[in-house]
Scaffold this active site. Sequence first.
Site, PDB file in Angstrom:
ATOM      1  N   GLY A 115      -0.208  -0.643   4.537  1.00  0.00           N
ATOM      2  CA  GLY A 115      -0.339   0.552   5.369  1.00  0.00           C
ATOM      3  C   GLY A 115       0.900   1.417   5.258  1.00  0.00           C
ATOM      4  O   GLY A 115       1.666   1.300   4.303  1.00  0.00           O
ATOM      5  N   SER A 116       1.100   2.240   6.268  1.00  0.00           N
ATOM      6  CA  SER A 116       2.189   3.217   6.198  1.00  0.00           C
ATOM      7  C   SER A 116       3.560   2.548   6.348  1.00  0.00           C
ATOM      8  O   SER A 116       3.694   1.470   6.927  1.00  0.00           O
ATOM      9  CB  SER A 116       2.009   4.250   7.305  1.00  0.00           C
ATOM     10  OG  SER A 116       2.197   3.624   8.550  1.00  0.00           O
TER      11      SER A 116
ATOM     12  N   GLU B 229       3.027  -3.885   1.754  1.00  0.00           N
ATOM     13  CA  GLU B 229       2.491  -2.974   0.730  1.00  0.00           C
ATOM     14  C   GLU B 229       2.425  -1.598   1.376  1.00  0.00           C
ATOM     15  O   GLU B 229       1.485  -1.291   2.105  1.00  0.00           O
ATOM     16  CB  GLU B 229       1.098  -3.461   0.289  1.00  0.00           C
ATOM     17  CG  GLU B 229       1.073  -4.827  -0.376  1.00  0.00           C
ATOM     18  CD  GLU B 229       1.568  -4.787  -1.824  1.00  0.00           C
ATOM     19  OE1 GLU B 229       1.539  -3.710  -2.448  1.00  0.00           O
ATOM     20  OE2 GLU B 229       1.986  -5.847  -2.326  1.00  0.00           O
TER      21      GLU B 229
ATOM     22  N   ASN C  44      -8.059   3.247   3.781  1.00  0.00           N
ATOM     23  CA  ASN C  44      -8.431   4.070   2.616  1.00  0.00           C
ATOM     24  C   ASN C  44      -9.277   3.320   1.578  1.00  0.00           C
ATOM     25  O   ASN C  44     -10.162   3.895   0.959  1.00  0.00           O
ATOM     26  CB  ASN C  44      -7.207   4.738   1.988  1.00  0.00           C
ATOM     27  CG  ASN C  44      -6.173   3.763   1.500  1.00  0.00           C
ATOM     28  OD1 ASN C  44      -6.066   2.648   2.011  1.00  0.00           O
ATOM     29  ND2 ASN C  44      -5.402   4.153   0.514  1.00  0.00           N
TER      30      ASN C  44
ATOM     31  N   GLU D  59       4.528  11.632   2.289  1.00  0.00           N
ATOM     32  CA  GLU D  59       3.497  11.257   1.319  1.00  0.00           C
ATOM     33  C   GLU D  59       2.273  12.125   1.639  1.00  0.00           C
ATOM     34  O   GLU D  59       1.833  12.169   2.784  1.00  0.00           O
ATOM     35  CB  GLU D  59       3.166   9.775   1.516  1.00  0.00           C
ATOM     36  CG  GLU D  59       2.092   9.263   0.610  1.00  0.00           C
ATOM     37  CD  GLU D  59       1.716   7.814   0.932  1.00  0.00           C
ATOM     38  OE1 GLU D  59       2.258   7.235   1.889  1.00  0.00           O
ATOM     39  OE2 GLU D  59       0.870   7.279   0.219  1.00  0.00           O
TER      40      GLU D  59
ATOM     41  N   CYS E  82      -2.988   5.131  -2.299  1.00  0.00           N
ATOM     42  CA  CYS E  82      -1.540   4.899  -2.200  1.00  0.00           C
ATOM     43  C   CYS E  82      -0.805   5.153  -3.510  1.00  0.00           C
ATOM     44  O   CYS E  82       0.348   5.546  -3.502  1.00  0.00           O
ATOM     45  CB  CYS E  82      -1.265   3.478  -1.723  1.00  0.00           C
ATOM     46  SG  CYS E  82      -1.960   2.238  -2.810  1.00  0.00           S
TER      47      CYS E  82
END
Length: 450
Positions: free
Chosen positions: A182-183, A204, A107, A328, A238
Amino acid sequence: MQMRRYYDSGVTKKYAFRREQLIKLRDAVKKYEKQFHEALYTDLKKSPEECWVTETGFLISEITATLKGLKGWMQPEMVGTNLLNFPSDSYVLKEPLGVVLIIGPWNYPLQLLFTPMVGAIAAGNCVVLKASEFAPATAAVMKKLIEETFSPEYILFTEGDGAAVIPEMMNNFTFDHVFYTGSTAVGKIIYKMAAERLVPVTLELGGKSPCIVESDANIKVAARRIAMTKFSNAGQMCVAPDYVLVHESKKEELVAALKRTIGKFFGDKPEESYNYGKIINERQFDRIVNYLQQGTVIYGGRIDKEKLFIEPTILDNVNMESGVMKDEIFGPILPVLSFSTKEQALKIIEQNKNPLAFYVFTSSSAKEKDWLNSVAFGGGCVNNASWHLTNHHLPFGGRGFSGTGNYHGKNSFATFSHSKAIMKTPTWFDPAIKYPPFKGKLGLFKWIIR
Ligand code: NAD
């Protein structure tokens, strides 16, 4: 492995070397600025202005701040010494970790891969970079930059299918740290692989970041600040406000202000707007489009799969049991929910524990304090949204489900350093009390150690 040998040679540890690499990196990012902006347009339709604030300029300012602080951060940190150890001195050495792996998402493909690298270089490490396979245009420029600027035994650029490449690396080499963005789902896989070799990690991750709008908030300003970061990068951020919880007395006013604001920002045809991005790929597009059915669309809602376009959208009456309130969102859909009591709002927030970010809009400092103390989140803003991450003086990271560890500025240096505790004891003072026989010394020990 060549990188390990290079690290062991000690060259990366010297201040002059670290400084030189950071300057080289900054010069290279400046040199490639235009190519990065073009690539980020290809991958995500970001404007050069947005690129500068969130990617290239962001990165350059992180390097500049690091260069400013580096010499001081590298100094041994003197700490106090307790009575028991008198007359010793105590200090903490900041030692590089070694060879570290940094894994980035798509992203903010440049910023989220290279900003941690700034900390890793500053702390004296060798770095393996793994770029996301879903932002290929940006990855190609990053690869060119890295290979042209650094030797592969110092900084190695890797790419490809993460599910294949990352286990291959992590199961065959013991990294000294893994820094993953990431996820949450993939974060768990990374954490497990790291645990096998007791490799420390920074994770993160994502999360559902709530945005509270209190009855005493400045609604016009709140609407602007929420819309600004919610729809930036088409919601693929995020720390974007995931959903709004507005006091019921202000819902109507806020929704009206949000509609006006979105119209002003992106016009009647956001698909043609210079200021509005696109969804990264069809998989993400299909996932986000599903959410449009899970509430009442009261603004936006238009889509165009060919252009990977989803209009900035406001949802009312969302179904609390549906995906839009469980996952999310990571797209340009903003559910607006109302609350009458704080307990009601907290119940909704509790359904997605440990948000990465939390925002509260209020003019009362008592309410501000109360909200900030009531929710366990990574970081956040009062009367603002998402901008906390652009201040390198603040640690950036989640907690629990939204991640572990943090970075930016001096915090990145700390993340990629080991704090080596040292006590130095002079030999001129060596009282017999410290040595056997101990019989009869209990009273004295109790006086010293208490
Ligand atoms: P992702 O998990 O799909 O991919 C991230 C990286 O993991 C990529 O490099 C990918 O190659 C790799 N990967 C994918 N599957 C893997 C597997 N099975 N094993 C090992 N590695 C694998 O994440 P994403 O879709 O790129 O990013 C979106 C998510 O990241 C969102 O949840 C978002 O909130 C979060 N995010 C968090 C931050 C933050 O700073 N906390 C920043 C950006 C994004």
